[in-house]
Design a protein around this motif. Structure first.
Motif, short mmCIF file in Angstrom:
data_model
loop_
_atom_site.label_atom_id
_atom_site.label_comp_id
_atom_site.label_asym_id
_atom_site.label_seq_id
_atom_site.Cartn_x
_atom_site.Cartn_y
_atom_site.Cartn_z
N HIS A 8 10.58 -5.95 -7.48
CA HIS A 8 9.45 -4.94 -7.82
C HIS A 8 8.98 -3.90 -6.87
O HIS A 8 8.93 -4.28 -5.87
CB HIS A 8 8.81 -6.06 -8.65
CG HIS A 8 7.56 -6.78 -7.24
ND1 HIS A 8 6.70 -6.44 -6.78
CD2 HIS A 8 7.92 -8.02 -6.83
CE1 HIS A 8 6.53 -7.27 -5.54
NE2 HIS A 8 7.28 -8.91 -6.42
N GLY A 9 8.08 -3.27 -7.26
CA GLY A 9 7.28 -2.50 -6.01
C GLY A 9 6.35 -3.11 -5.17
O GLY A 9 6.01 -4.36 -5.78
N GLU A 10 5.83 -2.58 -4.66
CA GLU A 10 4.92 -2.73 -3.61
C GLU A 10 3.65 -3.83 -4.61
O GLU A 10 3.31 -2.61 -5.35
CB GLU A 10 3.84 -2.07 -2.51
CG GLU A 10 2.76 -2.72 -1.40
CD GLU A 10 3.02 -1.99 -0.66
OE1 GLU A 10 3.00 -1.81 0.84
OE2 GLU A 10 1.46 -1.02 -1.20
N ALA A 11 3.55 -4.88 -4.44
CA ALA A 11 1.88 -5.25 -4.77
C ALA A 11 1.21 -5.08 -4.25
O ALA A 11 0.75 -6.01 -3.34
CB ALA A 11 2.73 -6.27 -6.37
N GLN A 12 -0.36 -5.30 -5.10
CA GLN A 12 -1.69 -5.87 -4.50
C GLN A 12 -1.45 -7.50 -4.29
O GLN A 12 -1.35 -7.71 -4.86
CB GLN A 12 -2.67 -5.91 -5.65
CG GLN A 12 -2.81 -3.98 -5.52
CD GLN A 12 -4.12 -3.58 -6.56
OE1 GLN A 12 -5.33 -4.36 -7.42
NE2 GLN A 12 -4.49 -2.29 -7.17
N ASN A 13 -2.70 -8.08 -3.28
CA ASN A 13 -2.49 -8.70 -2.94
C ASN A 13 -3.01 -9.81 -3.23
O ASN A 13 -2.87 -11.19 -3.47
CB ASN A 13 -3.00 -9.33 -1.45
CG ASN A 13 -2.27 -8.85 -0.20
OD1 ASN A 13 -0.95 -8.50 -0.68
ND2 ASN A 13 -2.22 -8.21 0.51
N PHE A 14 -4.60 -9.71 -4.34
CA PHE A 14 -5.34 -10.40 -5.13
C PHE A 14 -5.09 -9.99 -6.41
O PHE A 14 -4.99 -8.59 -6.10
CB PHE A 14 -6.42 -10.70 -3.96
CG PHE A 14 -6.80 -10.84 -2.99
CD1 PHE A 14 -6.13 -12.15 -2.73
CD2 PHE A 14 -6.15 -10.05 -1.90
CE1 PHE A 14 -6.37 -12.37 -1.22
CE2 PHE A 14 -6.47 -10.57 -0.47
CZ PHE A 14 -6.18 -11.87 -0.36
N ALA A 15 -4.86 -10.82 -7.19
CA ALA A 15 -5.29 -10.79 -8.67
C ALA A 15 -6.02 -12.49 -9.41
O ALA A 15 -5.44 -13.72 -8.62
CB ALA A 15 -4.79 -10.32 -8.93
N PRO A 16 -6.22 -12.06 -10.52
CA PRO A 16 -6.54 -14.17 -11.20
C PRO A 16 -5.40 -15.16 -10.78
O PRO A 16 -5.65 -16.15 -10.70
CB PRO A 16 -7.50 -13.16 -12.36
CG PRO A 16 -7.98 -12.25 -12.19
CD PRO A 16 -6.66 -10.61 -11.48
N SER A 17 -4.74 -14.39 -11.38
CA SER A 17 -3.37 -15.48 -10.87
C SER A 17 -1.61 -13.85 -10.36
O SER A 17 -2.18 -13.36 -10.00
CB SER A 17 -2.91 -15.59 -11.69
OG SER A 17 -2.29 -15.01 -13.21
N ASP A 18 -0.68 -14.70 -9.71
CA ASP A 18 -0.15 -14.64 -9.18
C ASP A 18 0.68 -13.05 -10.20
O ASP A 18 1.11 -12.48 -9.73
CB ASP A 18 1.13 -15.78 -8.86
CG ASP A 18 2.18 -14.63 -7.91
OD1 ASP A 18 2.40 -13.87 -7.24
OD2 ASP A 18 3.34 -15.31 -8.17
N ALA A 19 0.72 -14.28 -11.41
CA ALA A 19 1.37 -13.47 -12.61
C ALA A 19 1.18 -11.62 -13.13
O ALA A 19 1.06 -10.66 -13.34
CB ALA A 19 1.33 -13.65 -13.57
N GLU A 20 -1.19 -11.86 -12.38
CA GLU A 20 -0.90 -10.77 -12.62
C GLU A 20 -1.53 -9.48 -11.85
O GLU A 20 -2.24 -8.58 -11.86
CB GLU A 20 -2.83 -11.25 -13.43
CG GLU A 20 -2.15 -11.81 -14.87
CD GLU A 20 -4.30 -12.36 -14.68
OE1 GLU A 20 -4.81 -11.56 -15.57
OE2 GLU A 20 -3.76 -13.24 -14.65
#
Length: 157
Positions: A8-20
């Motif tokens: 996948h493309g670069e993702a943000q480091n933080f979210a409510p869960s890894d899947a999100e």
């Protein structure tokens, strides 16, 4: 047949869960760039695409769809998350290819699965590292079950 394994493309480091975790703007741009490369490899036809259910993989696929031919079969595959078992996924790939005989399969997934899956399909290969949006191209012969690593494409910039 050709199998394309993509991180996948670069993702943000933080979210409510890894899947999100959603893609960053850079992740979207890299994914679009790689879609253009992939479109050239597919030569106008895409038989099958499998996408992880995680948000960043789904967004990677959505970002790419304008540049790619519509797949004859698009599936969200629960087993291709970061925690997927490469041996099980490789067995599933081989079984589906043996049964359905697609000419092309694109898999959008995550580290560490993408590296281990590549090595599981190409016997004797060490798991390659995958930058975000990188794609490994594999030539797979369903008659013999042998796979050859062709190349790994990485985004620029």
């Amino acid at each position: 047949m050709r199998i394309f394994i993509m991180r996948h493309g670069e993702a943000q480091n933080f979210a409510p869960s890894d899947a999100e975790r959603p893609l960053t703007p850079r992740g979207e741009a890299q994914s679009r760039q790689m879609a253009e490369w992939l479109a050239q490899q597919l030569d106008g036809q895409l038989a099958m695409a499998w996408v992880s259910p995680y948000l960043r993989a789904q967004q990677t696929w959505q970002t790419m769809t304008d540049a790619l031919p519509a797949p004859a079969k698009l599936m969200t595959v629960e087993d291709i998350t970061p925690y997927g078992d490469a041996e099980d996924v490789a067995a599933y790939v081989k079984a589906v290819v043996d049964l359905e005989r697609p000419e092309t399969l694109v898999i959008v997934s995550h580290l560490p699965l993408v590296g281990y899956l590549t090595a599981e399909l190409v016997v004797g290969m060490q798991p390659p590292m995958f930058q975000t949006s990188a794609i490994a191209a594999i030539d797979y012969n369903p008659e013999t079950g042998k796979a050859t690593f062709l190349e790994q494409a990485i985004p620029h910039g």
